[in-house]
Design a protein around this motif. Structure first.
Motif, PDB file in Angstrom:
ATOM      1  N   ASN A  26      22.323 -22.917  38.746  1.00  0.00           N
ATOM      2  CA  ASN A  26      23.287 -22.180  39.547  1.00  0.00           C
ATOM      3  C   ASN A  26      24.301 -23.187  40.079  1.00  0.00           C
ATOM      4  O   ASN A  26      23.958 -24.046  40.888  1.00  0.00           O
ATOM      5  N   THR A  27      25.525 -23.103  39.613  1.00  0.00           N
ATOM      6  CA  THR A  27      26.507 -24.119  39.977  1.00  0.00           C
ATOM      7  C   THR A  27      26.968 -24.010  41.428  1.00  0.00           C
ATOM      8  O   THR A  27      27.526 -24.967  41.974  1.00  0.00           O
ATOM      9  N   GLU A  28      26.748 -22.871  42.055  1.00  0.00           N
ATOM     10  CA  GLU A  28      27.146 -22.732  43.454  1.00  0.00           C
ATOM     11  C   GLU A  28      26.131 -23.360  44.396  1.00  0.00           C
ATOM     12  O   GLU A  28      26.484 -24.037  45.359  1.00  0.00           O
ATOM     13  N   THR A  29      24.837 -23.151  44.110  1.00  0.00           N
ATOM     14  CA  THR A  29      23.794 -23.701  44.976  1.00  0.00           C
ATOM     15  C   THR A  29      23.292 -25.053  44.481  1.00  0.00           C
ATOM     16  O   THR A  29      22.691 -25.813  45.239  1.00  0.00           O
ATOM     17  N   GLY A  30      23.495 -25.335  43.186  1.00  0.00           N
ATOM     18  CA  GLY A  30      22.989 -26.562  42.592  1.00  0.00           C
ATOM     19  C   GLY A  30      21.530 -26.488  42.203  1.00  0.00           C
ATOM     20  O   GLY A  30      20.975 -27.441  41.659  1.00  0.00           O
ATOM     21  N   LYS A  31      20.884 -25.342  42.449  1.00  0.00           N
ATOM     22  CA  LYS A  31      19.459 -25.195  42.150  1.00  0.00           C
ATOM     23  C   LYS A  31      19.252 -24.660  40.736  1.00  0.00           C
ATOM     24  O   LYS A  31      20.143 -24.006  40.170  1.00  0.00           O
ATOM     25  N   LEU A  32      18.071 -24.949  40.186  1.00  0.00           N
ATOM     26  CA  LEU A  32      17.740 -24.424  38.866  1.00  0.00           C
ATOM     27  C   LEU A  32      17.431 -22.936  38.970  1.00  0.00           C
ATOM     28  O   LEU A  32      16.837 -22.468  39.943  1.00  0.00           O
ATOM     29  N   CYS A  33      17.825 -22.206  37.943  1.00  0.00           N
ATOM     30  CA  CYS A  33      17.659 -20.759  37.933  1.00  0.00           C
ATOM     31  C   CYS A  33      16.276 -20.356  37.418  1.00  0.00           C
ATOM     32  O   CYS A  33      15.660 -21.061  36.605  1.00  0.00           O
ATOM     33  N   ALA A  34      15.825 -19.237  37.875  1.00  0.00           N
ATOM     34  CA  ALA A  34      14.578 -18.662  37.380  1.00  0.00           C
ATOM     35  C   ALA A  34      14.837 -17.960  36.052  1.00  0.00           C
ATOM     36  O   ALA A  34      15.976 -17.800  35.613  1.00  0.00           O
TER      37      ALA A  34
ATOM     38  N   ASN B 240      15.620 -15.242  33.452  1.00  0.00           N
ATOM     39  CA  ASN B 240      16.533 -14.089  33.486  1.00  0.00           C
ATOM     40  C   ASN B 240      17.661 -14.213  34.509  1.00  0.00           C
ATOM     41  O   ASN B 240      18.436 -13.272  34.688  1.00  0.00           O
ATOM     42  N   GLU B 241      17.749 -15.346  35.175  1.00  0.00           N
ATOM     43  CA  GLU B 241      18.847 -15.559  36.115  1.00  0.00           C
ATOM     44  C   GLU B 241      19.962 -16.330  35.411  1.00  0.00           C
ATOM     45  O   GLU B 241      19.736 -17.380  34.808  1.00  0.00           O
ATOM     46  N   VAL B 242      21.178 -15.829  35.495  1.00  0.00           N
ATOM     47  CA  VAL B 242      22.312 -16.402  34.773  1.00  0.00           C
ATOM     48  C   VAL B 242      22.838 -17.649  35.479  1.00  0.00           C
ATOM     49  O   VAL B 242      22.987 -17.684  36.702  1.00  0.00           O
ATOM     50  N   GLY B 243      23.109 -18.667  34.685  1.00  0.00           N
ATOM     51  CA  GLY B 243      23.680 -19.904  35.189  1.00  0.00           C
ATOM     52  C   GLY B 243      24.230 -20.725  34.037  1.00  0.00           C
ATOM     53  O   GLY B 243      24.430 -20.211  32.939  1.00  0.00           O
ATOM     54  N   VAL B 244      24.459 -22.008  34.280  1.00  0.00           N
ATOM     55  CA  VAL B 244      25.019 -22.892  33.264  1.00  0.00           C
ATOM     56  C   VAL B 244      23.884 -23.612  32.539  1.00  0.00           C
ATOM     57  O   VAL B 244      22.958 -24.137  33.161  1.00  0.00           O
ATOM     58  N   LEU B 245      23.954 -23.649  31.225  1.00  0.00           N
ATOM     59  CA  LEU B 245      22.901 -24.212  30.382  1.00  0.00           C
ATOM     60  C   LEU B 245      22.972 -25.733  30.325  1.00  0.00           C
ATOM     61  O   LEU B 245      24.059 -26.305  30.169  1.00  0.00           O
ATOM     62  N   GLU B 246      21.807 -26.371  30.414  1.00  0.00           N
ATOM     63  CA  GLU B 246      21.687 -27.820  30.276  1.00  0.00           C
ATOM     64  C   GLU B 246      20.600 -28.121  29.247  1.00  0.00           C
ATOM     65  O   GLU B 246      19.563 -27.455  29.209  1.00  0.00           O
ATOM     66  N   PHE B 247      20.833 -29.154  28.415  1.00  0.00           N
ATOM     67  CA  PHE B 247      19.940 -29.427  27.288  1.00  0.00           C
ATOM     68  C   PHE B 247      19.539 -30.897  27.234  1.00  0.00           C
ATOM     69  O   PHE B 247      20.369 -31.791  27.452  1.00  0.00           O
ATOM     70  N   ARG B 248      18.271 -31.121  26.892  1.00  0.00           N
ATOM     71  CA  ARG B 248      17.793 -32.477  26.603  1.00  0.00           C
ATOM     72  C   ARG B 248      16.924 -32.413  25.353  1.00  0.00           C
ATOM     73  O   ARG B 248      15.936 -31.669  25.306  1.00  0.00           O
ATOM     74  N   ALA B 249      17.305 -33.163  24.331  1.00  0.00           N
ATOM     75  CA  ALA B 249      16.577 -33.150  23.063  1.00  0.00           C
ATOM     76  C   ALA B 249      16.816 -34.473  22.342  1.00  0.00           C
ATOM     77  O   ALA B 249      17.829 -35.154  22.589  1.00  0.00           O
ATOM     78  N   PRO B 250      15.912 -34.868  21.455  1.00  0.00           N
ATOM     79  CA  PRO B 250      16.120 -36.114  20.701  1.00  0.00           C
ATOM     80  C   PRO B 250      17.305 -36.048  19.753  1.00  0.00           C
ATOM     81  O   PRO B 250      17.708 -37.067  19.191  1.00  0.00           O
ATOM     82  N   THR B 251      17.876 -34.856  19.589  1.00  0.00           N
ATOM     83  CA  THR B 251      19.037 -34.695  18.715  1.00  0.00           C
ATOM     84  C   THR B 251      20.361 -34.663  19.477  1.00  0.00           C
ATOM     85  O   THR B 251      21.407 -34.445  18.873  1.00  0.00           O
ATOM     86  N   ASN B 252      20.321 -34.865  20.787  1.00  0.00           N
ATOM     87  CA  ASN B 252      21.563 -34.900  21.560  1.00  0.00           C
ATOM     88  C   ASN B 252      22.482 -36.022  21.082  1.00  0.00           C
ATOM     89  O   ASN B 252      22.026 -37.044  20.555  1.00  0.00           O
TER      90      ASN B 252
END
Length: 537
Positions: free
Chosen positions: A361-369, A371-383
């Protein structure tokens, strides 16, 4: 899995071993039907590496490749990987200004180009470059005509790309950690960043996709129709190579050629745009007879209902997610899901548990539960490694935990998959509610006078208000704003009702490796100007 040590050389070596063990499937089939065996391709790669070496290309040099989906594209990619050079992929639809940006940003030492195609004289476009800002560009080579017949440019002689086994062998300098590819970001700015990947990431992703998407099935056959200059075209091709599936090459997108290739060769794996599948369906429904997966990305507004109808007839359409920073077909919606869910962007990562996804959640800075809409973040060995020669942009996109901040909006499902909704800048926060503009667009598109609709948000009196742009189904009978507004008011929550409905002839677009993309920023500028002019009247 053929990328055994995550290098291109290991991938090719394993295909050659498979061939000698009795696997007679070609690695490529050209547009004229010529089959290229792994052994024959290895010979071509070796000759190409020797040609590059003879022309002074060494480990770390950047080679700009400005070609359609020809065999030469793959020869150059594998050869550069062998000697440790880096391919800067250039879209064949680009013109001089875009080409200059990529050459300058990459510091390319060599540009390899096609002489001309049905649309473009590439030599003429190159002649218009400002060479004063390209001090690292030393060499030019043409693949489909005698370079000597072309006049030099900026005192640089035009070489002919002519790999020859007699040139000898080149030194293998590429390793799993060697950078291999520079892709342009697919945004709508005039100055895209260059995304850098190493061989390890490419190899891991190819292996993952081969297993996850059935490229390793004995009857798998892949048609490479999306351009290699973008991840959507290149990644499935490398997955097919990893899985042992023959890659059929179409050097241009021509729907009749595509359908003929699919039917004549019982193609099982297709990846492309939503519009591509609609065109295939309209012309020849039998083209999907052998399809096992038809992965698609949504590039064309207003096709959702048509795709649902096609999927309901049994076509294995599946929504995807990808980005230059993460690769294409990063994830795919499982075909076991209900149609509505599997046609959404996102899905299950090909890398499985190795790929970590969180939503913020970009407004609160907290991670979303879930089904809660927010901005996607990814970490993978293919980044991706980072943006080439752009440490500032890299540090803004990759956090200290190694997560790539995508600026894409979506949410996690409770089954381990995720849903991609839109670019963060495209989503609207109306009256405090995060709103998908598609909700408004679909209502307006129900009117028969509207062919397509796009909705953007502008600030009015401190609040974000939606503004709709529409294209008429019939230019002689344009949509009526009052009628569309009345429908919106009767159907939508009050805060979703457009402030204005503006009729235009066409949406502003920009070219990307995957096709045309609508420039929402330009629409927002038009909406602001329109709103101001109406206030002053």
């Amino acid at each position: 899995m053929v990328f055994t040590d995550y290098t291109f050389d290991s991938a090719l070596a394993n295909r050659v071993v498979s061939e000698k063990a009795g696997d007679r499937r070609p690695i490529f089939v050209t547009q004229n039907g010529t089959e290229i065996t792994p052994t024959k391709f290895e010979e071509k790669v070796s000759a190409t590496a020797a040609w590059l070496d003879a022309h002074g290309i060494v480990c770390g040099d950047r080679v700009a490749v400005w070609l359609p989906n020809k065999l030469e594209w793959m020869m150059l990619l594998f050869a550069c990987a062998r000697i440790g050079a880096i391919v800067a992929a250039v879209n064949t639809r680009y013109r001089t200004a875009e080409l200059q940006h990529i050459l300058k940003s990459s510091g390319a030492k060599m540009l390899i180009f096609e002489g001309r195609d049905g649309y473009t004289d590439f030599h003429t476009l190159i002649s218009k470059l400002d060479f004063s800002v390209l001090p690292e560009l030393e060499k030019l080579a043409c693949v489909d005509m005698d370079g000597a017949s072309l006049p030099p440019l900026n005192n640089i002689e035009i070489n002919t790309f002519s790999p020859d086994a007699s040139l000898g062998t080149s030194q293998v300098a590429g390793t799993a950690d060697t950078p291999i590819l520079l892709f342009t970001t697919s945004g709508t700015t005039n100055a895209p960043k260059l995304v850098m990947h190493n061989q390890r990431a490419v190899g891991i992703h190819a292996n993952d996709c081969a297993k996850a998407l059935g490229f390793d099935d004995d009857d798998a056959r892949f048609l490479a129709v999306m351009p290699f200059c973008g991840v959507f075209g290149l990644n499935p091709t490398l997955a097919a190579i990893a899985g042992g599936a023959p890659v059929y090459l179409n050097t241009q997108f021509e729907i009749e050629l595509l359908i003929r290739t699919v039917k004549d060769n019982a193609i099982t794996h297709l990846f492309g745009s939503d519009e591509m599948y609609q065109q295939i369906w309209q012309r020849d429904k039998d083209a999907f007879a052998h399809a096992q997966i038809c992965g698609f990305a949504s590039f064309t507004p207003g096709l959702e209902e048509k795709l649902r109808q096609i999927a309901a007839k049994g076509v294995p359409l599946a929504g995807l997610y990808g980005a230059s920073e993460l690769f294409a077909i990063f994830s795919t919606q499982p075909l076991t899901l209900p149609i509505e869910q599997r046609l959404q962007g996102g899905g299950l990562p090909a890398g499985g548990a190795s790929a970590e996804i969180r939503v913020r959640n970009t407004e609160t800075g907290k991670l979303c539960a879930v089904n809660e809409v927010g901005v996607l973040e990814f970490r993978a060995p293919t980044n991706f490694i980072g943006y080439y020669r752009n440490e500032e942009a890299t540090s803004k996109s990759i956090d200290e935990d190694g997560y790539f901040h995508s600026s894409d909006v979506g949410y996690l499902r409770d089954d381990g998959t995720f849903v991609y909704l839109a670019r963060n800048g495209d989503f609207l926060r109306l009256s405090g509610f995060l709103t998908d503009p598609k909700e408004i667009e679909e209502v307006i598109e129900q009117n028969e006078s509207v062919e397509k609709c796009q909705v953007v948000g502008i600030e009015v009196d401190g609040k974000t208000r939606p503004v709709a742009f529409v294209i008429s189904s019939d230019p002689d009978q344009p949509p009526q704003e009052a009628e569309l507004m009345a429908t919106a008011k009767a159907t939508l929550a009050h805060y979703k009702v457009p402030l204005h409905v503006i009729v235009i002839e066409a949406f502003p677009t920009t070219e990307s490796a995957n096709g045309l993309k609508i420039q929402k920023a330009k629409l927002r500028d038009q909406a602001v100007s329109y709103s101001k002019s109406n206030l002053t009247q």
